[in-house]
Design an enzyme around this catalytic site. Structure first.
Site, PDB file in Angstrom:
ATOM      1  N   ASN A  98      -9.203 -11.437  15.705  1.00 42.96           N
ATOM      2  CA  ASN A  98      -8.474 -10.520  14.825  1.00 42.96           C
ATOM      3  C   ASN A  98      -8.769  -9.079  15.258  1.00 42.96           C
ATOM      4  OD1 ASN A  98      -7.614  -8.885  12.733  1.00 42.96           O
ATOM      5  ND2 ASN A  98      -8.359 -10.222  11.104  1.00 42.96           N
ATOM      6  N   CYS A 105      -5.292  -3.870   8.683  1.00 44.31           N
ATOM      7  CA  CYS A 105      -4.515  -4.735   9.586  1.00 44.31           C
ATOM      8  C   CYS A 105      -3.020  -4.457   9.506  1.00 44.31           C
ATOM      9  CB  CYS A 105      -4.777  -6.201   9.284  1.00 44.31           C
ATOM     10  SG  CYS A 105      -6.517  -6.609   9.364  1.00 44.31           S
ATOM     11  N   HIS A 124       0.562 -10.470  12.719  1.00 46.84           N
ATOM     12  CA  HIS A 124      -0.853 -10.120  12.811  1.00 46.84           C
ATOM     13  C   HIS A 124      -1.654 -11.395  13.040  1.00 46.84           C
ATOM     14  CE1 HIS A 124      -4.787  -8.724  12.012  1.00 46.84           C
ATOM     15  NE2 HIS A 124      -4.866  -9.172  10.790  1.00 46.84           N
TER      16      HIS A 124
HETATM   17  O1  UT7 Z   1      -6.867  -9.509   8.878  1.00 48.80           O
HETATM   18  C1  UT7 Z   1      -7.127  -9.809   7.561  1.00 48.80           C
HETATM   19  C2  UT7 Z   1      -8.553 -10.021   7.441  1.00 48.80           C
HETATM   20  N1  UT7 Z   1      -9.122 -11.292   7.356  1.00 48.80           N
HETATM   21  C3  UT7 Z   1      -8.529 -12.473   7.248  1.00 48.80           C
HETATM   22  O2  UT7 Z   1      -7.346 -12.666   7.277  1.00 48.80           O
HETATM   23  C4  UT7 Z   1      -9.435 -13.645   7.025  1.00 48.80           C
HETATM   24  C5  UT7 Z   1      -8.921 -14.555   5.947  1.00 48.80           C
HETATM   25  N2  UT7 Z   1      -9.825 -15.684   5.714  1.00 48.80           N
HETATM   26  C6  UT7 Z   1     -10.039 -16.654   6.600  1.00 48.80           C
HETATM   27  O3  UT7 Z   1      -9.505 -16.613   7.698  1.00 48.80           O
HETATM   28  C7  UT7 Z   1     -10.925 -17.829   6.200  1.00 48.80           C
HETATM   29  O4  UT7 Z   1     -11.187 -17.771   4.826  1.00 48.80           O
HETATM   30  C8  UT7 Z   1     -12.263 -17.852   6.980  1.00 48.80           C
HETATM   31  C9  UT7 Z   1     -12.004 -18.219   8.435  1.00 48.80           C
HETATM   32  C10 UT7 Z   1     -12.956 -16.521   6.906  1.00 48.80           C
HETATM   33  C11 UT7 Z   1     -13.190 -18.918   6.386  1.00 48.80           C
HETATM   34  O5  UT7 Z   1     -12.553 -20.181   6.399  1.00 48.80           O
HETATM   35  P1  UT7 Z   1     -12.634 -21.126   5.129  1.00 48.80           P
HETATM   36  O6  UT7 Z   1     -11.946 -22.367   5.467  1.00 48.80           O
HETATM   37  O7  UT7 Z   1     -12.089 -20.333   3.952  1.00 48.80           O
HETATM   38  O8  UT7 Z   1     -14.167 -21.385   5.021  1.00 48.80           O
HETATM   39  P2  UT7 Z   1     -15.140 -21.080   3.800  1.00 48.80           P
HETATM   40  O9  UT7 Z   1     -15.346 -19.630   3.644  1.00 48.80           O
HETATM   41  O10 UT7 Z   1     -14.698 -21.867   2.629  1.00 48.80           O
HETATM   42  O11 UT7 Z   1     -16.461 -21.729   4.329  1.00 48.80           O
HETATM   43  C12 UT7 Z   1     -16.587 -23.134   4.489  1.00 48.80           C
HETATM   44  C13 UT7 Z   1     -17.981 -23.425   4.982  1.00 48.80           C
HETATM   45  C14 UT7 Z   1     -19.052 -22.748   4.145  1.00 48.80           C
HETATM   46  O12 UT7 Z   1     -20.151 -23.619   4.063  1.00 48.80           O
HETATM   47  P3  UT7 Z   1     -20.402 -24.456   2.716  1.00 48.80           P
HETATM   48  O13 UT7 Z   1     -20.588 -23.438   1.651  1.00 48.80           O
HETATM   49  O14 UT7 Z   1     -19.167 -25.293   2.536  1.00 48.80           O
HETATM   50  O15 UT7 Z   1     -21.618 -25.226   3.049  1.00 48.80           O
HETATM   51  C15 UT7 Z   1     -19.443 -21.552   4.973  1.00 48.80           C
HETATM   52  O16 UT7 Z   1     -20.777 -21.147   4.759  1.00 48.80           O
HETATM   53  O17 UT7 Z   1     -18.134 -22.929   6.315  1.00 48.80           O
HETATM   54  C16 UT7 Z   1     -19.292 -22.093   6.377  1.00 48.80           C
HETATM   55  N3  UT7 Z   1     -19.068 -21.047   7.361  1.00 48.80           N
HETATM   56  C17 UT7 Z   1     -19.335 -21.217   8.662  1.00 48.80           C
HETATM   57  N4  UT7 Z   1     -19.835 -22.250   9.345  1.00 48.80           N
HETATM   58  C18 UT7 Z   1     -19.971 -22.098  10.680  1.00 48.80           C
HETATM   59  C19 UT7 Z   1     -18.550 -19.802   7.171  1.00 48.80           C
HETATM   60  N5  UT7 Z   1     -18.487 -19.146   8.339  1.00 48.80           N
HETATM   61  C20 UT7 Z   1     -18.966 -20.005   9.278  1.00 48.80           C
HETATM   62  C21 UT7 Z   1     -19.156 -19.910  10.673  1.00 48.80           C
HETATM   63  N6  UT7 Z   1     -19.643 -20.980  11.328  1.00 48.80           N
HETATM   64  N7  UT7 Z   1     -18.830 -18.807  11.369  1.00 48.80           N
END
Ligand code: UT7
Length: 331
Positions: free
Chosen positions: A288, A113, A258
């Site tokens: 993204n 990125c 970004h």
């Molecule tokens: O360009 C650089 C590359 N990437 C990034 O910059 C991404 C950086 N990270 C992020 O943007 C965030 O960490 C995410 C958007 C990927 C995830 O958000 P989060 O608030 O950190 O969520 P999490 O991973 O803590 O997940 C929370 C819950 C989980 O369920 P449980 O374990 O609490 O029951 C996940 O399984 O949300 C669940 N979850 C989803 N639910 C519905 C994860 N992905 C999804 C989804 N839809 N797509």
């Protein structure tokens, strides 16, 4: 004294739109979750019969037109991508051929990125040391081809697209306010390499029936680790950009960051004292797009008339590696 100016910008995004509602039919997710956690509403997906260089060349031609130059004048092409047409040769040579650029320097760089910021840094150096006069810097990704469409942790986040800028020299009179690229800062920290990677397909883990069966050719990500590092390192590199130029946050007119997650940008906004209203935002439309996101956002802002001569722009990004950086540009 020679400064590097951005002479023109261009972008190309595929026509096919994949909405959050479409994704609800593919994986267990919801429009509400994706919108609330990321700010993304839809993303673009490249048509099956097109590849990275096709989109990159389209953006490159648009940038040449905006710069008022013929592609024949380009003497260096830098392509930031982690989704090349093929492992070898470089996507940049396909771009060169497709754009009708005569033989020139052309190579890819891999900084995920942060690829566009790395390319901008190299292009700036080439121009300043008079090695090249017209450098085309492209950020392009066809991430839809390397996603695991069963993994809701990753597949909802990314999209396809390309953005480009043409760089060239401009003479500055002594005492005149500096214009163009004022500074760039790029960094990497390999201790975070496993947080965001494609585990197989290279020398560490060559393609085999096992790697294919285990789905190791797709993006794997620890979202929380990437998130924390993104807020911290992007903020730090923005502050370095300002300090280096003896400037302060209120002097920045627009942040072209970004677009990975709206909440990351909110974190950077708070840490750096840069109001969110100063951030150009298009994450809702494209998701993204990795190395393409800054030049796509820049081109949109330029064509919407939101960037005026004399404005101070701050670019910033973090991605796999971790690789990150910032650039300060006086338009
Ligand atoms: O360009 C650089 C590359 N990437 C990034 O910059 C991404 C950086 N990270 C992020 O943007 C965030 O960490 C995410 C958007 C990927 C995830 O958000 P989060 O608030 O950190 O969520 P999490 O991973 O803590 O997940 C929370 C819950 C989980 O369920 P449980 O374990 O609490 O029951 C996940 O399984 O949300 C669940 N979850 C989803 N639910 C519905 C994860 N992905 C999804 C989804 N839809 N797509």
């Amino acid at each position: 004294m020679i400064q590097t100016k951005i002479l023109g910008t261009g972008r190309a995004v595929p026509g096919q739109v994949l909405t959050n509602f479409d994704l609800e039919k593919i994986v267990e997710t919801s429009d509400a979750w994706i919108t609330e956690r990321t700010g993304i509403k839809e993303r673009r997906i490249l048509e099956k019969d097109r590849a990275t260089s096709d989109l990159a060349a389209e953006a490159g031609l648009a940038a040449c037109e905006a710069a008022g130059i013929s592609p024949k004048e380009i003497d260096c092409i830098l392509v930031g991508t982690v989704t090349p047409d093929v492992p070898m040769p470089a996507t940049a040579v396909y771009v060169q051929r497709r754009m009708g650029v005569p033989p020139c320097a052309a190579f890819d760089l891999s900084a995920a990125c942060a690829g566009f910021l790395y390319g901008l840094t190299i292009g700036d150096a080439f121009v300043k040391n008079r090695q090249f006069k017209r450098v085309l810097v492209i950020g392009v990704e066809i991430l839809s081809r390397i996603l695991d469409w069963k993994d809701r942790n990753t597949c909802v986040l990314f999209g396809d697209g390309a953005g480009a800028v043409v760089l060239g020299p401009s003479e500055q009179a002594p005492g005149e306010r500096l214009r163009g690229i004022l500074s760039t800062h790029i960094y990497a920290d390999g201790t975070g390499a496993e947080a965001l990677s494609i585990p197989a397909g290279g020398s560490r883990n060559p393609t085999s029936a096992t790697t294919l069966a285990d789905n190791l050719h797709c993006v794997k990500m620890n979202g929380k680790t990437v998130f924390t590092n993104a807020v911290r390192n992007i903020s730090a590199s923005c502050m370095v950009a300002l300090e280096t130029n003896n400037m302060t946050a209120p002097e920045v007119d627009m942040v072209v960051a970004h677009q990975a997650n709206l909440r990351i940008l909110e974190g950077v906004s708070q840490r750096c004292g840069l109001p969110l209203e100063k951030f150009y935002l298009n994450i809702h439309k494209y998701g993204n797009t990795s190395s393409a996101s800054i030049p796509i956002a820049l081109d949109e802002a330029v064509r919407e008339g939101k960037i005026k001569p004399g404005m101070l722009l701050l670019f910033c990004a973090l991605g796999a590696g971790f690789s990150w950086g910032s650039a300060l540009v006086r338009w």
